[in-house]
Design a protein around this motif. Structure first.
Motif, PDB file in Angstrom:
ATOM      1  N   PHE A  78      34.088  88.541  33.235  1.00 18.39           N
ATOM      2  CA  PHE A  78      32.789  87.940  32.939  1.00 18.39           C
ATOM      3  C   PHE A  78      31.643  88.899  33.279  1.00 18.39           C
ATOM      4  O   PHE A  78      30.620  88.927  32.591  1.00 18.39           O
ATOM      5  N   ALA A  79      31.816  89.687  34.338  1.00 20.76           N
ATOM      6  CA  ALA A  79      30.775  90.631  34.741  1.00 20.76           C
ATOM      7  C   ALA A  79      30.605  91.731  33.705  1.00 20.76           C
ATOM      8  O   ALA A  79      29.478  92.105  33.345  1.00 20.76           O
ATOM      9  N   VAL A  80      31.711  92.264  33.201  1.00 26.44           N
ATOM     10  CA  VAL A  80      31.641  93.326  32.190  1.00 26.44           C
ATOM     11  C   VAL A  80      31.021  92.794  30.903  1.00 26.44           C
ATOM     12  O   VAL A  80      30.179  93.453  30.273  1.00 26.44           O
ATOM     13  N   ALA A  81      31.407  91.563  30.513  1.00 23.13           N
ATOM     14  CA  ALA A  81      30.841  90.964  29.301  1.00 23.13           C
ATOM     15  C   ALA A  81      29.336  90.750  29.451  1.00 23.13           C
ATOM     16  O   ALA A  81      28.566  91.006  28.516  1.00 23.13           O
ATOM     17  N   MET A  82      28.890  90.308  30.629  1.00 21.64           N
ATOM     18  CA  MET A  82      27.466  90.086  30.861  1.00 21.64           C
ATOM     19  C   MET A  82      26.717  91.417  30.870  1.00 21.64           C
ATOM     20  O   MET A  82      25.580  91.509  30.380  1.00 21.64           O
ATOM     21  N   THR A  83      27.338  92.443  31.417  1.00 23.12           N
ATOM     22  CA  THR A  83      26.724  93.778  31.432  1.00 23.12           C
ATOM     23  C   THR A  83      26.467  94.265  30.006  1.00 23.12           C
ATOM     24  O   THR A  83      25.394  94.807  29.707  1.00 23.12           O
ATOM     25  N   GLU A 104      27.787  85.660  35.969  1.00 19.10           N
ATOM     26  CA  GLU A 104      26.748  86.113  35.043  1.00 19.10           C
ATOM     27  C   GLU A 104      25.369  86.076  35.698  1.00 19.10           C
ATOM     28  O   GLU A 104      24.567  86.992  35.508  1.00 19.10           O
ATOM     29  N   ARG A 105      25.093  85.029  36.475  1.00 13.63           N
ATOM     30  CA  ARG A 105      23.790  84.917  37.129  1.00 13.63           C
ATOM     31  C   ARG A 105      23.594  86.036  38.159  1.00 13.63           C
ATOM     32  O   ARG A 105      22.523  86.643  38.241  1.00 13.63           O
ATOM     33  N   ASN A 106      24.628  86.325  38.925  1.00 12.39           N
ATOM     34  CA  ASN A 106      24.506  87.367  39.936  1.00 12.39           C
ATOM     35  C   ASN A 106      24.440  88.762  39.331  1.00 12.39           C
ATOM     36  O   ASN A 106      23.766  89.638  39.869  1.00 12.39           O
ATOM     37  N   VAL A 107      25.093  88.969  38.199  1.00  6.22           N
ATOM     38  CA  VAL A 107      25.048  90.280  37.537  1.00  6.22           C
ATOM     39  C   VAL A 107      23.658  90.540  36.969  1.00  6.22           C
ATOM     40  O   VAL A 107      23.086  91.620  37.148  1.00  6.22           O
ATOM     41  N   TYR A 108      23.079  89.552  36.302  1.00  2.00           N
ATOM     42  CA  TYR A 108      21.768  89.795  35.685  1.00  2.00           C
ATOM     43  C   TYR A 108      20.670  89.943  36.732  1.00  2.00           C
ATOM     44  O   TYR A 108      19.679  90.647  36.517  1.00  2.00           O
ATOM     45  N   LYS A 140      26.309  90.525  47.275  1.00  2.00           N
ATOM     46  CA  LYS A 140      26.351  89.184  47.838  1.00  2.00           C
ATOM     47  C   LYS A 140      26.258  88.168  46.715  1.00  2.00           C
ATOM     48  O   LYS A 140      25.450  88.323  45.803  1.00  2.00           O
ATOM     49  N   MET A 141      27.082  87.116  46.779  1.00  2.00           N
ATOM     50  CA  MET A 141      27.118  86.122  45.723  1.00  2.00           C
ATOM     51  C   MET A 141      26.229  84.931  46.058  1.00  2.00           C
ATOM     52  O   MET A 141      26.252  84.427  47.184  1.00  2.00           O
ATOM     53  N   ASP A 142      25.441  84.518  45.083  1.00  2.00           N
ATOM     54  CA  ASP A 142      24.623  83.310  45.201  1.00  2.00           C
ATOM     55  C   ASP A 142      25.295  82.243  44.344  1.00  2.00           C
ATOM     56  O   ASP A 142      25.379  82.387  43.126  1.00  2.00           O
ATOM     57  N   PHE A 143      25.802  81.193  44.977  1.00  5.97           N
ATOM     58  CA  PHE A 143      26.578  80.189  44.258  1.00  5.97           C
ATOM     59  C   PHE A 143      25.732  79.035  43.725  1.00  5.97           C
ATOM     60  O   PHE A 143      26.079  78.427  42.723  1.00  5.97           O
ATOM     61  N   ASP A 144      24.647  78.705  44.400  1.00  2.37           N
ATOM     62  CA  ASP A 144      23.879  77.512  44.042  1.00  2.37           C
ATOM     63  C   ASP A 144      22.505  77.903  43.495  1.00  2.37           C
ATOM     64  O   ASP A 144      21.624  78.313  44.254  1.00  2.37           O
ATOM     65  N   PRO A 145      22.280  77.756  42.182  1.00  2.00           N
ATOM     66  CA  PRO A 145      20.984  78.127  41.613  1.00  2.00           C
ATOM     67  C   PRO A 145      19.865  77.180  42.033  1.00  2.00           C
ATOM     68  O   PRO A 145      18.689  77.478  41.823  1.00  2.00           O
ATOM     69  N   PHE A 146      20.201  76.041  42.635  1.00  5.58           N
ATOM     70  CA  PHE A 146      19.192  75.067  43.049  1.00  5.58           C
ATOM     71  C   PHE A 146      18.672  75.337  44.463  1.00  5.58           C
ATOM     72  O   PHE A 146      17.768  74.651  44.932  1.00  5.58           O
TER      73      PHE A 146
END
Length: 341
Positions: free
Chosen positions: A195-200, A236-240, A250-256
């Motif tokens: 998913f990261a490569v596709a988003m890139t 995808e959110r963390n890559v962009y 670092k991963m952000d899991f909750d967009p809220f």
């Protein structure tokens, strides 16, 4: 062609995932109905597409319909069509999905949301291969392979009288149950990288710099209640959000997550006057902050299980009826890892 490519976009190498793929390959060539069961986000539509494109009907129509996305009054006409003048606004004949899918496959998602009348007509299509349009009396033949999906316990619903037993018998020639992501830990990083490569590429960047070891551990520790769909969104959110040439550290899991997030507050009327606040059966006073009380209860249970299991996380997980990775996700969520000892 894009849809055929998507049908093969089932990624993984864990034992339970490969077992599921083998099951799909075995049943795909048959012209029999198949029931696909799985939690939200596990990829039921991808499985349905794979069943179609590995069958002898691969070059025939493959239609899809989500029963939960359509008003119950319109669902019957979407499935079986209607004749002109059959109801107000029906100016001309409308062909339903079964008629349009003739010779091919029809994926019916969220099957548990159908009414008793629709279930009765579905039973007839499966058993006799025929139906009538709404407002019509002519039987129409349809050679359609039905693939139905749900995240509900259909046998339990049938016991409660909320789903027809005879329809369940016809649908369940074979049942493919999708494993949730939490039991596929070997696939998490592989899917995340994909998913990261596709988003890139979507962002027009030259390359993906990768995940740090800490970020990979976060991905492995999280319980993934939304399964693969949630993993895709998180990655995808963390890559962009990350700089093009920087590693995701670092991963952000909750967009809220935000200090300014609006919170649901109890109605003022519940706390006014001289009457005592109502309480739950266990004596907890209402109104309350449901999320906070629930979190405190879960934290208490986890700490008790850790103590009883002598802080062995695998034993604690067994005491709570969780997998090891689920427990790790909760420990991370509630920042209890520092308190393990």
């Amino acid at each position: 062609m894009a849809e055929r490519a998507q049908a093969h976009n089932l990624i993984g190498e864990s034992a339970v995932f490969l077992e599921m793929l083998e099951h799909i390959s075995l049943v795909a060539p048959l012209a029999k109905p198949v029931l696909v069961i799985g939690e939200r986000g596990t990829g039921k539509e991808l499985v349905a597409a794979r069943l179609h494109y590995l069958s002898r009907r691969w070059d025939q129509p493959f239609l899809k319909l989500n029963c939960a996305a359509i008003n119950e009054n319109l669902l019957e006409t979407e499935l079986f069509g209607h004749e002109a003048g059959s109801f107000t606004g029906a100016a001309k004949r409308h062909l339903g999905r079964f008629e349009l899918a003739d010779g091919g496959s029809f994926f019916l998602d969220e099957l548990a949301n159908t009414s008793a009348r629709v279930q009765e007509k579905l039973l007839r299509v499966i058993e006799y291969g025929e139906f009538e349009r709404v407002g019509g009396n002519q039987s129409i033949k349809a050679n359609v392979r039905l693939i139905a999906a749900t995240n509900e316990d259909l046998p339990a619903l049938a016991q409660q009288g909320r789903f027809r037993y005879d329809l369940l018998d016809r649908l369940a020639f074979d049942v493919i149950t999708l494993p949730p992501l939490r039991v596929r830990p070997d696939d998490i990083l592989k899917l995340a990288q994909h998913f990261a490569v596709a988003m890139t590429k979507e962002l027009g960047r030259d390359y993906f710099a990768g995940f740090s070891k800490a970020a990979e551990q976060q991905l492995l520790d999280y319980s993934w209640p939304g399964n693969v769909r949630e993993l895709k969104n998180v990655v995808e959110r963390n890559v962009y959000r990350c700089a093009p040439d920087r590693m995701v550290s670092k991963m952000d899991f909750d967009p809220f997550t935000s200090p300014w997030r609006p919170r649901l507050t109890p109605p003022a009327a519940m706390t006014t006057g001289n009457s005592p606040a109502p309480s739950t059966s266990d004596g907890t006073a209402l109104p309350l902050d449901f999320k906070q009380v629930t979190e405190q209860h879960e934290i208490g249970l986890i700490k008790r299980a850790l103590q009883q299991g002598q802080f062995n996380q695998k034993k604690a997980a067994e005491l709570l009826g969780l997998t090891y990775h689920q427990l790790r996700g909760y420990l991370k969520k509630y920042q209890l890892l520092k308190d393990e000892g």
